[in-house]
Design a protein around this motif. Structure first.
Motif, PDB file in Angstrom:
ATOM      1  N   UNK A 195       0.914  -1.322   0.057  1.00 49.46           N
ATOM      2  CA  UNK A 195       0.098   0.158  -0.114  1.00 49.46           C
ATOM      3  C   UNK A 195       0.816   1.281  -0.115  1.00 49.46           C
ATOM      4  N   UNK A 196       1.955   1.074   0.739  1.00 48.82           N
ATOM      5  CA  UNK A 196       2.899   2.356   0.720  1.00 48.82           C
ATOM      6  C   UNK A 196       3.683   2.607  -0.678  1.00 48.82           C
ATOM      7  N   UNK A 197       3.832   1.625  -1.147  1.00 45.98           N
ATOM      8  CA  UNK A 197       4.619   1.649  -2.477  1.00 45.98           C
ATOM      9  C   UNK A 197       3.464   2.238  -3.594  1.00 45.98           C
ATOM     10  N   UNK A 198       2.314   1.971  -3.332  1.00 48.30           N
ATOM     11  CA  UNK A 198       1.220   2.374  -4.324  1.00 48.30           C
ATOM     12  C   UNK A 198       1.229   3.700  -3.893  1.00 48.30           C
ATOM     13  N   UNK A 199       1.045   4.257  -2.830  1.00 51.87           N
ATOM     14  CA  UNK A 199       0.950   5.556  -2.423  1.00 51.87           C
ATOM     15  C   UNK A 199       2.181   6.614  -3.013  1.00 51.87           C
ATOM     16  N   UNK A 201       4.018   5.662  -5.588  1.00 53.17           N
ATOM     17  CA  UNK A 201       3.990   5.706  -6.886  1.00 53.17           C
ATOM     18  C   UNK A 201       2.957   6.694  -7.435  1.00 53.17           C
ATOM     19  N   UNK A 202       1.843   6.912  -6.781  1.00 49.64           N
ATOM     20  CA  UNK A 202       0.877   7.898  -6.970  1.00 49.64           C
ATOM     21  C   UNK A 202       1.651   9.371  -7.000  1.00 49.64           C
ATOM     22  N   UNK A 203       2.461   9.448  -6.055  1.00 48.49           N
ATOM     23  CA  UNK A 203       3.118  10.973  -6.059  1.00 48.49           C
ATOM     24  C   UNK A 203       4.409  11.029  -6.816  1.00 48.49           C
ATOM     25  N   UNK A 204       4.592   9.869  -7.679  1.00 49.25           N
ATOM     26  CA  UNK A 204       5.489  10.005  -8.721  1.00 49.25           C
ATOM     27  C   UNK A 204       6.985   9.498  -8.317  1.00 49.25           C
ATOM     28  N   UNK A 205       6.905   8.376  -7.453  1.00 46.57           N
ATOM     29  CA  UNK A 205       8.021   7.685  -6.748  1.00 46.57           C
ATOM     30  C   UNK A 205       7.956   6.244  -7.011  1.00 46.57           C
ATOM     31  N   UNK A 237       7.167  13.126   1.287  1.00 50.30           N
ATOM     32  CA  UNK A 237       6.075  12.264   0.874  1.00 50.30           C
ATOM     33  C   UNK A 237       6.096  11.072   1.832  1.00 50.30           C
ATOM     34  N   UNK A 238       7.267  10.407   1.696  1.00 53.71           N
ATOM     35  CA  UNK A 238       7.616   9.105   2.637  1.00 53.71           C
ATOM     36  C   UNK A 238       7.085   9.223   3.976  1.00 53.71           C
ATOM     37  N   UNK A 239       7.820  10.193   4.618  1.00 56.88           N
ATOM     38  CA  UNK A 239       7.540  10.639   6.164  1.00 56.88           C
ATOM     39  C   UNK A 239       6.030  10.707   6.571  1.00 56.88           C
ATOM     40  N   UNK A 240       5.281  11.350   5.421  1.00 55.36           N
ATOM     41  CA  UNK A 240       3.847  11.370   5.873  1.00 55.36           C
ATOM     42  C   UNK A 240       3.020  10.255   5.582  1.00 55.36           C
ATOM     43  N   UNK A 241       3.557   9.402   5.099  1.00 53.20           N
ATOM     44  CA  UNK A 241       2.749   8.166   4.717  1.00 53.20           C
ATOM     45  C   UNK A 241       3.279   7.008   5.334  1.00 53.20           C
ATOM     46  N   UNK A 242       4.235   6.960   6.287  1.00 52.39           N
ATOM     47  CA  UNK A 242       4.843   5.842   6.905  1.00 52.39           C
ATOM     48  C   UNK A 242       4.069   5.726   8.243  1.00 52.39           C
TER      49      UNK A 242
END
Length: 242
Positions: A195-199, A201-205, A237-242
């Motif tokens: 799920x984190x990987x998908x989020x 990817x949606x942010x461009x990473x 972006x990563x820290x917001x989603x971890x």
């Protein structure tokens, strides 16, 4: 590496495993070997954890007369003053008991692989290594591209080292502690890392989501290769989603 573990099953001799990157456990295993030739297979930078091969393992190989099979797939092009890999990083000169191998992908951006060793070892492999003999060789374009990349790295090593150092600083500011250009980030469950990987990817990473059984605990596998502003945004972006 998984390919090495698979190959070990076809070896006629005795195969022992020592604890990950642990010189003390390795030496205990070496002491138990009384006869025969000894080969130690290791990675310069471990592909999942990003940790560097312990320097003491080179000393042990010398002391016990073992041949060191050194996989530089993730260290060549990113480590050392000349970016030549773990040997360059530790200022260890090439030795007859070291067989160095790696990919022409990764830092060199091409396709195929290489083996660097003393001439007798190379000649042996040319005549006895079936996976090499009976496999289609890389094209001339692949070789030319990798050769160009190797020359570029050699010529621009100072600039590339600064870029790698800058990426490390960005990771540290974001609260991480990379040991190399590979930054593993434990996430927990396979579902959570997907799920984190998908989020991301949606942010461009596009980030590797590594799950069991490849690793014991699911993780993101971040490669520190982008420039400062991009990495800064990524870690935000990563820290917001971890």
């Amino acid at each position: 590496h998984a390919s090495g573990l698979l190959a070990a099953k076809s070896v006629a001799g005795k195969v022992l495993f020592f604890r990950h990157n642990d010189p003390e456990d390795l030496e205990a295993k070496l002491r138990s070997i009384k006869t025969g030739r000894i080969f130690i297979a290791v990675e310069g930078v471990y592909s999942m954890g990003g940790d560097l091969l312990h320097r003491a393992i080179f000393t042990l190989a010398q002391h016990y007369g073992a041949t060191l099979i050194l996989d530089e797939a993730h260290s060549s092009g990113v480590l050392g003053p000349k970016l030549q890999g773990i040997l360059d990083h530790y200022a260890i000169t090439d030795r007859a008991n070291i067989i160095k191998l790696g990919t022409l992908g990764k830092a060199y951006g091409s396709y195929g692989a290489y083996i660097l060793a003393e001439e007798s070892t190379v000649r042996f492999l040319e005549n006895r290594a079936k996976p090499i003999i009976y496999t289609t060789a890389p094209s001339l374009y692949d070789i030319a591209y990798a050769h160009h990349a190797a020359r570029y790295i050699k010529k621009n090593s100072a600039k590339l080292r600064r870029r790698l150092a800058s990426a490390t600083v960005q990771a540290q500011k974001a609260g991480f502690d990379p040991k190399s250009a590979i930054l593993p980030i434990p996430v927990g469950s396979d579902r959570a890392v997907t799920q984190l990987g998908q989020r991301l990817l949606e942010a461009g990473f596009l980030v590797g989501t590594i799950r069991r059984p490849t690793v014991e605990e699911a993780q993101l596998r971040v490669i520190l290769r982008q420039k400062g502003k991009v990495l800064k945004r990524f870690f935000t972006v990563l820290n917001k989603n971890l």
